[in-house]
Structure formats: C-alpha cells, structure tokens
Scaffold this active site. Structure first.
Site, PDB file in Angstrom:
ATOM      1  N   CYS A   1       0.886  -1.247   0.043  1.00 52.69           N
ATOM      2  CA  CYS A   1       0.083   0.149  -0.105  1.00 52.69           C
ATOM      3  C   CYS A   1       0.706   1.370   0.147  1.00 52.69           C
ATOM      4  O   CYS A   1       1.742   1.642  -1.031  1.00 52.69           O
ATOM      5  CB  CYS A   1      -0.935  -0.140   1.253  1.00 52.69           C
ATOM      6  SG  CYS A   1      -2.335   1.279   1.043  1.00 52.69           S
TER       7      CYS A   1
ATOM      8  N   HIS B   1      -3.697  -5.619   0.843  1.00 52.70           N
ATOM      9  CA  HIS B   1      -2.641  -5.727   2.218  1.00 52.70           C
ATOM     10  C   HIS B   1      -2.920  -7.323   2.707  1.00 52.70           C
ATOM     11  O   HIS B   1      -3.708  -7.822   3.412  1.00 52.70           O
ATOM     12  CB  HIS B   1      -3.675  -5.242   3.563  1.00 52.70           C
ATOM     13  CG  HIS B   1      -3.251  -3.638   3.560  1.00 52.70           C
ATOM     14  ND1 HIS B   1      -2.388  -3.021   4.312  1.00 52.70           N
ATOM     15  CD2 HIS B   1      -4.000  -2.629   2.908  1.00 52.70           C
ATOM     16  CE1 HIS B   1      -2.255  -1.633   4.218  1.00 52.70           C
ATOM     17  NE2 HIS B   1      -3.517  -1.407   3.026  1.00 52.70           N
TER      18      HIS B   1
ATOM     19  N   GLU C   1      -0.903  -8.631   4.970  1.00 52.09           N
ATOM     20  CA  GLU C   1      -1.040  -8.682   6.466  1.00 52.09           C
ATOM     21  C   GLU C   1      -2.382  -8.858   6.758  1.00 52.09           C
ATOM     22  O   GLU C   1      -2.362  -9.467   8.290  1.00 52.09           O
ATOM     23  CB  GLU C   1       0.052  -7.697   7.216  1.00 52.09           C
ATOM     24  CG  GLU C   1      -0.648  -6.465   7.345  1.00 52.09           C
ATOM     25  CD  GLU C   1      -0.708  -5.692   6.077  1.00 52.09           C
ATOM     26  OE1 GLU C   1      -1.436  -4.466   6.230  1.00 52.09           O
ATOM     27  OE2 GLU C   1      -0.489  -6.053   5.121  1.00 52.09           O
TER      28      GLU C   1
END
Length: 223
Positions: A85, A196, A198
């Site tokens: 990002c 994302h 994660e």
C-alpha cells in the site's frame, strides 16, 4: 533465523500486524525506525499507512529519506523488498519500481475486500501460489490507481479480478491500468502491491490468502 526489517516512517500504521504476519510465516521481524540502519537484515518490508500524512503526494517525502538508499543497496544485492500500500507508493516515488500510484478513478478512500488473480509465481513472494490462483485480500487506499506507460517494464504479479479469476472492468476498484494490483521489478526481488496481505494472514481476519506472500519470502531467503 532469517530476519526482516519492517520500516517505520512518521505516519506508518500497519507495522505491528506486518511484524506478526512475518512471525506467523516462520521468520523474525523487527520494527525499524526510518533513521536507523537496516544493513544487517535479510529483507525489508515497507508497510502501509500514511507516511508524512501523504503530504505533497502519497509516499513522496518518505521516498526521499536516507534509508531508501540502504533499501536500494539491499535490493541491488538481491534481497527481497516488499512494499504494501503506502509502501508500494514509496517504492514508485523512490524509483525502485516503475510507474506511479494516482488518485483512485472515483476520488475517494476505498476500504473493501477484493479478489486477486496471481499472475506471476516466479518471485520470492508468490512462488508458493499456483499460477492463476484467485485469492482474497483487503484494500484500503485513496491513491491506488497504478499507471505505467509501458507495462512491459514491470512484471505484473497480481491483478484485480472477480471471484472466478476473470479480469473485468467491474472488478477494478480504482482504475489501475490492466487491473494491476501488484508489480515486481524484472529481477523479481522487489514487489509492490496495494492490497494488504498482512490483513489476510489469519483465519480470524477472514482470510489466510496473504500469508503465502510472507511465507514465500521467508522460505526463499532461508533456502
């Protein structure tokens, strides 16, 4: 144990969960303040957030900090560099990846789950996926509209798709050229992606599809 630096700029806000995702993938990770050295790490992750409050342009100020020269040196040595990002925005602003991230086609902040098609599995971050595999990860950005004059200058790694893997205009959330969600340099050791991983690294988050990104880079360094 392989050790990754998770770089923290003023305004970074995805560092803790990125560290946890790397640990879940079997690696060691440490948050490293942008004024400190990263030369002793096996790889680097620049996580999401709003570095310097996106002043001027997203990633523009962070890309001009001294630590980016160390990141460039590690990249030239072949170590894996991942930008997520805002990290992707920083990599393009620093010239480590070609192209630019522009404001979304509809100029507003987007926060939603999307489907991605894995296009290139010949990178340290994606070799655990199957080519053409469809995965699910969230996005959260206002400037994720990737543009590049000549797409042959990068390796397209992820594309926005529908749940069946079709690359359609409807599946493109931000107007990115060719539905691009993530690209790598020609050597494959630098990856920038707007989704994302994660936030898709544990079942209680709603998806574990992103964990392979971290497992891949950990196992690639280890091997």
């Amino acid at each position: 144990m392989v050790k990754f630096a998770v770089v923290v700029f003023p305004g970074t806000n995805c560092d803790f969960e990125t560290v946890e995702a790397i640990k879940r993938a079997g690696g060691k990770a440490e948050r490293v303040w942008y004024k400190d050295s990263i030369k002793d790490y096996d790889g680097v992750v620049i996580p999401g957030g709003f570095s310097y409050a996106d002043y001027l342009r997203a990633g523009a100020i962070a890309a001009r900090q001294r630590i980016m020269e160390e990141i460039r040196e590690l990249a030239e040595e072949g170590r894996p560099i991942l930008g997520i990002c805002n990290g992707f925005q920083i990599l393009t602003e620093a010239g480590l990846l070609p192209g630019a991230l522009r404001p979304n086609k509809i100029p507003r902040f987007l926060c939603k789950w999307v489907h991605l098609k894995v296009v290139d599995v010949r990178t340290p971050f994606t070799y655990l996926y199957e080519e053409g595999e469809v995965v699910r990860m969230p996005i959260a950005h206002a400037e994720g509209n990737y543009y590049i004059d000549d797409p042959s200058k990068v390796r397209i790694v992820f594309q926005y798709s529908d749940e069946k893997g079709s690359i359609t205009e409807e599946a493109n959330p931000n107007g990115s050229v060719l539905n691009i969600a993530g690209v790598a340099n020609m050597e494959g050791n630098i990856l920038g992606m707007m989704p994302h991983p994660e936030r898709a690294s544990h079942y209680f988050l709603g998806s574990e599809d992103g964990l392979k990104v971290f497992k891949g880079m950990v196992e690639w360094v280890r091997s």
